[in-house]
Design an enzyme around this catalytic site. Structure first.
Site, mmCIF file in Angstrom:
data_model
loop_
_atom_site.group_PDB
_atom_site.id
_atom_site.type_symbol
_atom_site.label_atom_id
_atom_site.label_comp_id
_atom_site.label_asym_id
_atom_site.label_seq_id
_atom_site.Cartn_x
_atom_site.Cartn_y
_atom_site.Cartn_z
ATOM 1 N N GLN A 57 -4.239 1.569 -38.608
ATOM 2 C CA GLN A 57 -3.384 0.565 -38.117
ATOM 3 C C GLN A 57 -4.038 -0.830 -38.384
ATOM 4 O O GLN A 57 -5.009 -1.130 -38.168
ATOM 5 C CB GLN A 57 -3.159 0.590 -36.621
ATOM 6 C CG GLN A 57 -1.656 0.056 -36.160
ATOM 7 C CD GLN A 57 -1.041 0.738 -35.088
ATOM 8 O OE1 GLN A 57 -1.486 1.855 -34.523
ATOM 9 N NE2 GLN A 57 -0.238 0.051 -34.288
ATOM 10 N N SER B 159 -9.053 6.269 -37.084
ATOM 11 C CA SER B 159 -7.956 6.560 -36.320
ATOM 12 C C SER B 159 -6.825 7.238 -36.798
ATOM 13 O O SER B 159 -6.796 8.603 -37.279
ATOM 14 C CB SER B 159 -7.623 5.230 -35.620
ATOM 15 O OG SER B 159 -6.971 5.328 -34.470
ATOM 16 N N LEU B 160 -5.607 6.725 -36.884
ATOM 17 C CA LEU B 160 -4.500 7.262 -37.454
ATOM 18 C C LEU B 160 -4.954 7.777 -38.911
ATOM 19 O O LEU B 160 -4.127 8.864 -39.402
ATOM 20 C CB LEU B 160 -3.492 6.082 -37.593
ATOM 21 C CG LEU B 160 -2.478 6.023 -38.660
ATOM 22 C CD1 LEU B 160 -1.526 7.253 -38.383
ATOM 23 C CD2 LEU B 160 -1.835 4.997 -39.203
ATOM 24 N N ARG C 12 2.677 10.812 -32.419
ATOM 25 C CA ARG C 12 1.254 9.964 -31.848
ATOM 26 C C ARG C 12 1.707 8.635 -31.770
ATOM 27 O O ARG C 12 1.676 8.028 -30.516
ATOM 28 C CB ARG C 12 0.323 10.118 -33.253
ATOM 29 C CG ARG C 12 -0.967 9.371 -32.846
ATOM 30 C CD ARG C 12 -1.498 9.340 -34.086
ATOM 31 N NE ARG C 12 -3.090 9.247 -33.748
ATOM 32 C CZ ARG C 12 -3.541 7.731 -34.072
ATOM 33 N NH1 ARG C 12 -2.533 6.790 -34.219
ATOM 34 N NH2 ARG C 12 -4.925 7.635 -33.733
ATOM 35 N N HIS D 295 -7.599 4.751 -27.953
ATOM 36 C CA HIS D 295 -9.019 5.414 -27.706
ATOM 37 C C HIS D 295 -9.870 5.046 -26.444
ATOM 38 O O HIS D 295 -11.167 4.773 -26.412
ATOM 39 C CB HIS D 295 -10.038 5.114 -29.038
ATOM 40 C CG HIS D 295 -9.075 5.253 -30.235
ATOM 41 N ND1 HIS D 295 -9.088 6.682 -30.558
ATOM 42 C CD2 HIS D 295 -8.570 4.560 -31.171
ATOM 43 C CE1 HIS D 295 -8.567 6.548 -31.810
ATOM 44 N NE2 HIS D 295 -8.264 5.440 -32.207
ATOM 45 N N GLN E 254 -8.867 12.883 -29.910
ATOM 46 C CA GLN E 254 -9.395 11.757 -30.794
ATOM 47 C C GLN E 254 -8.521 10.390 -29.748
ATOM 48 O O GLN E 254 -8.991 9.185 -29.956
ATOM 49 C CB GLN E 254 -8.678 11.674 -32.140
ATOM 50 C CG GLN E 254 -8.918 10.480 -32.925
ATOM 51 C CD GLN E 254 -7.977 10.144 -33.779
ATOM 52 O OE1 GLN E 254 -7.036 9.669 -33.464
ATOM 53 N NE2 GLN E 254 -8.103 10.080 -35.099
#
Length: 294
Positions: free
Chosen positions: A10, A89-90, A114, A196, A245
């Site tokens: 992101q 991440s993503l 998500r 996170h 995650q």
């Protein structure tokens, strides 16, 4: 020669993203049409013509970056021969489509779930993230532990750059203490919430159900996952790490170091922006990096 392909997260979105792919490839046209159908709205139009504000909506941002990355990887055709993949991440979900662990359709469904689950978790508790520059990881971790409230190390981006995440008062207190401890900068980020961190637990639980019911195949090459920074090929292990995650830190510094230690000779960033290439340069200035292009 080992090629490492990496996929951004992101923040890399921009208006007009993916338009060149659409205009150059019938496969891209087909995948964008499929994406509009799966998501139930015209994401293609927002990606090509949308304002920054429209692109910033979490329900748009995450699928948009995923689509740019995975459609670009698909359009590379036979020239896409990864020896290892990873995503920030993503971007980890993009990497799992690229290495054939997930189908394009299943990957997009997970990304959409998500995004919506994370948005809901952000709205439940006022929370934020802050970038801490110029301190050892251990100093940042110890200061976070000393705070009475939820604040944790969330993104290990590169040596000397760590993002913390948590409840607003705890993050603000940590920033003050980290500045006292000698941080070059302790800067609150313009984000929707505490990604996170333990505050993402409701999103993790929701996403876990979707992940458990999704088919994970044996990949064509290892994925270096955010939670462990280690090469993984076992579908069940990949699944577990992906569930963890959302509430665990992104160990990107360790991922880059491990990929290089495991023989990566060049890194190619697949998707919008060049953020990940810049982070690799912070680990090794001479390391060959490039952007994927069709």
């Amino acid at each position: 020669m080992k090629k490492a392909y990496v996929f951004p997260g992101q923040g890399a979105q921009f208006s007009g993203m993916g338009k060149d792919l659409y205009e150059a490839s019938d496969l891209a046209k087909e995948l964008f049409a499929k994406a509009n159908e799966i998501l139930g709205f015209d994401i293609q139009k927002i990606m090509f013509e949308g304002s920054d504000e429209e692109l910033k909506q979490t329900k748009v941002t995450q699928p948009a970056i995923f689509l740019h990355s995975t459609i670009l990887a698909a359009c590379l055709g036979d020239s896409f021969q990864p020896d290892m993949v990873a995503g920030h991440s993503l971007g980890e979900i993009s990497s799992l489509v690229a290495n054939k662990t997930l189908s394009f359709e299943d990957g997009l469904r997970l990304v959409s779930k998500r995004a919506l689950a994370m948005q809901a978790a952000c709205e439940a508790v006022p929370s934020t993230m802050a970038a801490i520059l110029g301190l050892e990881d251990e100093v940042v971790e110890n200061v976070c532990k000393s705070i009475d409230g939820i604040v944790v190390a969330a993104n290990y981006n590169c040596p000397g750059q760590l993002v913390i995440s948590g409840a607003i008062p705890a993050v603000e207190e940590a920033c003050a203490k980290l500045t006292e401890a000698g941080a070059k900068r302790a800067m609150i980020l313009q984000v929707g919430g505490a990604f996170h961190s333990p505050l993402m637990e409701p999103a993790r639980e929701e996403l876990a159900k979707a992940i458990e019911s999704t088919t994970f195949n044996t990949p064509i090459c290892p994925v270096y996952q955010n939670t462990t920074a280690a090469a993984v090929t076992n579908p069940e292990e990949i699944k577990k790490n992906l569930i963890d995650q959302l509430t665990a830190p992104v160990r990107w510094t360790q991922t880059m170091q491990q990929m290089i230690a495991d023989g990566a000779t060049e890194v190619i960033e697949v998707g919008p922006g060049k953020v990940l290439q810049g982070l690799f340069k912070k680990v090794d200035r001479a390391f060959p990096t490039s952007s994927a292009e069709i």
